[in-house]
Design a protein around this motif. Structure first.
Motif, mmCIF file in Angstrom:
data_model
loop_
_atom_site.group_PDB
_atom_site.id
_atom_site.type_symbol
_atom_site.label_atom_id
_atom_site.label_comp_id
_atom_site.label_asym_id
_atom_site.label_seq_id
_atom_site.Cartn_x
_atom_site.Cartn_y
_atom_site.Cartn_z
ATOM 1 N N TYR A 133 1.701 2.921 -6.595
ATOM 2 C CA TYR A 133 0.388 3.128 -7.202
ATOM 3 C C TYR A 133 0.422 3.434 -8.698
ATOM 4 O O TYR A 133 -0.457 2.983 -9.443
ATOM 5 C CB TYR A 133 -0.386 4.201 -6.436
ATOM 6 C CG TYR A 133 -1.140 3.640 -5.238
ATOM 7 C CD1 TYR A 133 -0.594 2.618 -4.457
ATOM 8 C CD2 TYR A 133 -2.398 4.104 -4.894
ATOM 9 C CE1 TYR A 133 -1.275 2.101 -3.371
ATOM 10 C CE2 TYR A 133 -3.097 3.584 -3.803
ATOM 11 C CZ TYR A 133 -2.526 2.588 -3.052
ATOM 12 O OH TYR A 133 -3.208 2.058 -1.976
ATOM 13 N N LYS A 164 -13.557 -8.166 -0.222
ATOM 14 C CA LYS A 164 -13.303 -7.457 -1.469
ATOM 15 C C LYS A 164 -13.583 -8.382 -2.652
ATOM 16 O O LYS A 164 -12.933 -9.412 -2.830
ATOM 17 C CB LYS A 164 -11.848 -6.971 -1.521
ATOM 18 C CG LYS A 164 -11.460 -6.037 -0.364
ATOM 19 C CD LYS A 164 -12.321 -4.786 -0.336
ATOM 20 C CE LYS A 164 -11.828 -3.764 0.685
ATOM 21 N NZ LYS A 164 -11.981 -4.236 2.092
ATOM 22 N N VAL A 214 -9.079 -1.517 -2.075
ATOM 23 C CA VAL A 214 -9.999 -0.383 -1.948
ATOM 24 C C VAL A 214 -9.711 0.662 -3.019
ATOM 25 O O VAL A 214 -10.629 1.184 -3.670
ATOM 26 C CB VAL A 214 -9.880 0.246 -0.544
ATOM 27 C CG1 VAL A 214 -10.648 1.565 -0.486
ATOM 28 C CG2 VAL A 214 -10.392 -0.709 0.521
ATOM 29 N N ASP A 215 -8.443 0.954 -3.220
ATOM 30 C CA ASP A 215 -8.055 2.039 -4.119
ATOM 31 C C ASP A 215 -8.090 1.638 -5.590
ATOM 32 O O ASP A 215 -8.132 2.511 -6.464
ATOM 33 C CB ASP A 215 -6.667 2.542 -3.737
ATOM 34 C CG ASP A 215 -6.639 3.176 -2.351
ATOM 35 O OD1 ASP A 215 -7.690 3.704 -1.925
ATOM 36 O OD2 ASP A 215 -5.589 3.124 -1.680
ATOM 37 N N ASN A 260 0.808 -1.217 0.000
ATOM 38 C CA ASN A 260 0.000 0.000 0.000
ATOM 39 C C ASN A 260 0.844 1.272 0.000
ATOM 40 O O ASN A 260 0.309 2.369 0.194
ATOM 41 C CB ASN A 260 -0.965 0.011 1.183
ATOM 42 C CG ASN A 260 -0.264 -0.128 2.525
ATOM 43 O OD1 ASN A 260 0.953 -0.281 2.596
ATOM 44 N ND2 ASN A 260 -1.042 -0.077 3.602
ATOM 45 N N ASP A 261 2.140 1.151 -0.238
ATOM 46 C CA ASP A 261 2.995 2.327 -0.369
ATOM 47 C C ASP A 261 2.605 3.070 -1.651
ATOM 48 O O ASP A 261 2.556 2.482 -2.733
ATOM 49 C CB ASP A 261 4.467 1.911 -0.433
ATOM 50 C CG ASP A 261 5.415 3.094 -0.326
ATOM 51 O OD1 ASP A 261 5.227 4.081 -1.065
ATOM 52 O OD2 ASP A 261 6.355 3.039 0.495
ATOM 53 N N ARG A 262 2.310 4.332 -1.528
ATOM 54 C CA ARG A 262 1.814 5.102 -2.679
ATOM 55 C C ARG A 262 2.808 5.154 -3.828
ATOM 56 O O ARG A 262 2.430 5.437 -4.969
ATOM 57 C CB ARG A 262 1.460 6.526 -2.232
ATOM 58 C CG ARG A 262 0.301 6.570 -1.232
ATOM 59 C CD ARG A 262 -1.005 6.148 -1.872
ATOM 60 N NE ARG A 262 -2.041 5.917 -0.888
ATOM 61 C CZ ARG A 262 -3.326 6.188 -1.064
ATOM 62 N NH1 ARG A 262 -3.731 6.732 -2.198
ATOM 63 N NH2 ARG A 262 -4.200 5.917 -0.131
ATOM 64 N N ASP A 319 -5.270 -4.983 1.375
ATOM 65 C CA ASP A 319 -6.651 -4.518 1.489
ATOM 66 C C ASP A 319 -6.763 -3.067 1.034
ATOM 67 O O ASP A 319 -7.733 -2.685 0.372
ATOM 68 C CB ASP A 319 -7.126 -4.668 2.941
ATOM 69 C CG ASP A 319 -8.597 -4.322 3.102
ATOM 70 O OD1 ASP A 319 -9.438 -5.040 2.521
ATOM 71 O OD2 ASP A 319 -8.907 -3.345 3.810
ATOM 72 N N ASP A 320 -5.769 -2.248 1.369
ATOM 73 C CA ASP A 320 -5.767 -0.855 0.906
ATOM 74 C C ASP A 320 -5.730 -0.784 -0.616
ATOM 75 O O ASP A 320 -6.418 0.038 -1.233
ATOM 76 C CB ASP A 320 -4.565 -0.101 1.469
ATOM 77 C CG ASP A 320 -4.684 0.191 2.954
ATOM 78 O OD1 ASP A 320 -5.816 0.177 3.472
ATOM 79 O OD2 ASP A 320 -3.649 0.420 3.597
ATOM 80 N N VAL A 321 -4.921 -1.633 -1.216
ATOM 81 C CA VAL A 321 -4.818 -1.654 -2.679
ATOM 82 C C VAL A 321 -6.157 -2.054 -3.288
ATOM 83 O O VAL A 321 -6.600 -1.471 -4.290
ATOM 84 C CB VAL A 321 -3.705 -2.629 -3.122
ATOM 85 C CG1 VAL A 321 -3.591 -2.642 -4.647
ATOM 86 C CG2 VAL A 321 -2.363 -2.242 -2.489
ATOM 87 N N HIS A 331 -2.135 -5.256 4.192
ATOM 88 C CA HIS A 331 -1.621 -4.120 3.420
ATOM 89 C C HIS A 331 -2.243 -4.093 2.021
ATOM 90 O O HIS A 331 -2.408 -3.027 1.422
ATOM 91 C CB HIS A 331 -0.098 -4.201 3.296
ATOM 92 C CG HIS A 331 0.632 -4.220 4.604
ATOM 93 N ND1 HIS A 331 0.429 -3.269 5.575
ATOM 94 C CD2 HIS A 331 1.553 -5.091 5.101
ATOM 95 C CE1 HIS A 331 1.200 -3.547 6.626
ATOM 96 N NE2 HIS A 331 1.880 -4.642 6.360
#
Length: 292
Positions: free
Chosen positions: A143, A217, A190-191, A138-140, A186-188, A184
């Protein structure tokens, strides 16, 4: 060659490694011996793409193939390259599905490479190994790479849980296990809600976290590679039989585990008859657009 004929295969192995180039000399070092010792198989054999194609074709199976790019941690380029894996897999399209791997630390150059691999070399997904690449999923900074994958509606496969890489060596070979907690990812999810994600392996010691993410998800799947099924935790078997029966995938982690050994042990599990073909082939066929 033509694509995969689903009627001619019994399984799709969604997790296999290419360790050897058709042109470069064999790698030096002890990684193959260390990995082989961890999995109890002696020195780990290393296969080229054509050798993997022949291996799976002989078994009436198809396989997802990839290497791992960890240049930020090792200083070494991938051997074989992503281009070699993709181009040779295209010559064996009846048996192989090519994935690529790009270390997120490559930044903008890696993003450009990903786009070229998709548009010019036909890769179908990307493999990430947060531990050997040294990053939290999930490190930006990663992305922009996910954005290219999502734009092309391809699959992102993440190693989760403990790894055989560096296991038993001094300091674990510098590998930090913390990066591979499925939460970690899970954030990906979502985004990037429309990017299919595979959580690779039973995610020891975070199996419950993986099950939670996959049930919550819709686009998150779990592959069962890297472990003999006889060691699967009970809750993984339970969810495979129920809530996740359409999102669990056969994977071996070949060559550290052979598909024969994995399937033999899987036959010993109390998996419903209606679920077995989903795990072995049907779920992956749907995920990769091989069936309607």
């Amino acid at each position: 060659m033509t694509g995969i004929d689903l009627s001619a295969i019994t399984a799709i192995d969604v997790h296999t490694h290419v360790h050897r180039s058709v042109s470069a000399p064999p790698r030096e070092g002890s990684e193959a011996s260390d990995m082989g010792a961890y999995f109890g198989i002696g020195s780990m054999p290393e296969y080229t793409v054509p050798e993997l194609a022949a291996y799976y074709r002989e078994r009436n199976m198809a396989a997802v193939v990839f290497g791992v790019d960890s240049i930020s941690q090792t200083g070494d380029e991938m051997v074989p390259t992503n281009e070699e894996v993709a181009d040779l897999a295209a010559e064996h399209a009846d048996a192989l599905i090519p994935f690529a791997s790009i270390d997120p630390a490559r930044g903008a150059a890696g993003v450009r490479q990903a786009r070229k691999l998709i548009e010019e070399h036909g890769v179908r997904g990307f493999k990430f190994h947060p531990q050997t690449q040294g990053f939290f999923p999930n490190d930006r900074s990663a992305y922009p790479l996910y954005e290219v994958i999502a734009e092309h509606q391809l699959v992102a496969l993440f190693h989760t849980g403990q790894t055989g890489v560096g296991a038993g060596t001094r300091g674990g070979g510098g590998i930090r296990l913390k990066y591979a907690n499925p939460m970690h990812i899970d954030d990906v999810a979502v985004d990037f809600p429309d990017m299919p994600i595979i959580l690779a392996h039973p995610s020891f010691p975070w199996q419950d976290e993986a099950l939670a993410v996959a049930t919550h998800k819709p686009q998150v799947y779990i592959d069962l590679s890297g472990w003999s099924p006889k060691y699967f935790p009970p809750q993984l078997v339970q969810y495979t039989n129920s809530l996740l029966q359409d999102k669990v995938l056969f994977g071996s982690d070949f060559p550290v585990i052979t598909p024969e050994r994995w399937i033999k042990d899987f036959e010993g599990l109390t998996i419903k008859d209606a679920v077995r073909p989903k795990v072995m082939k049907d779920n992956a066929a749907r995920l990769f657009g091989l069936s309607s």
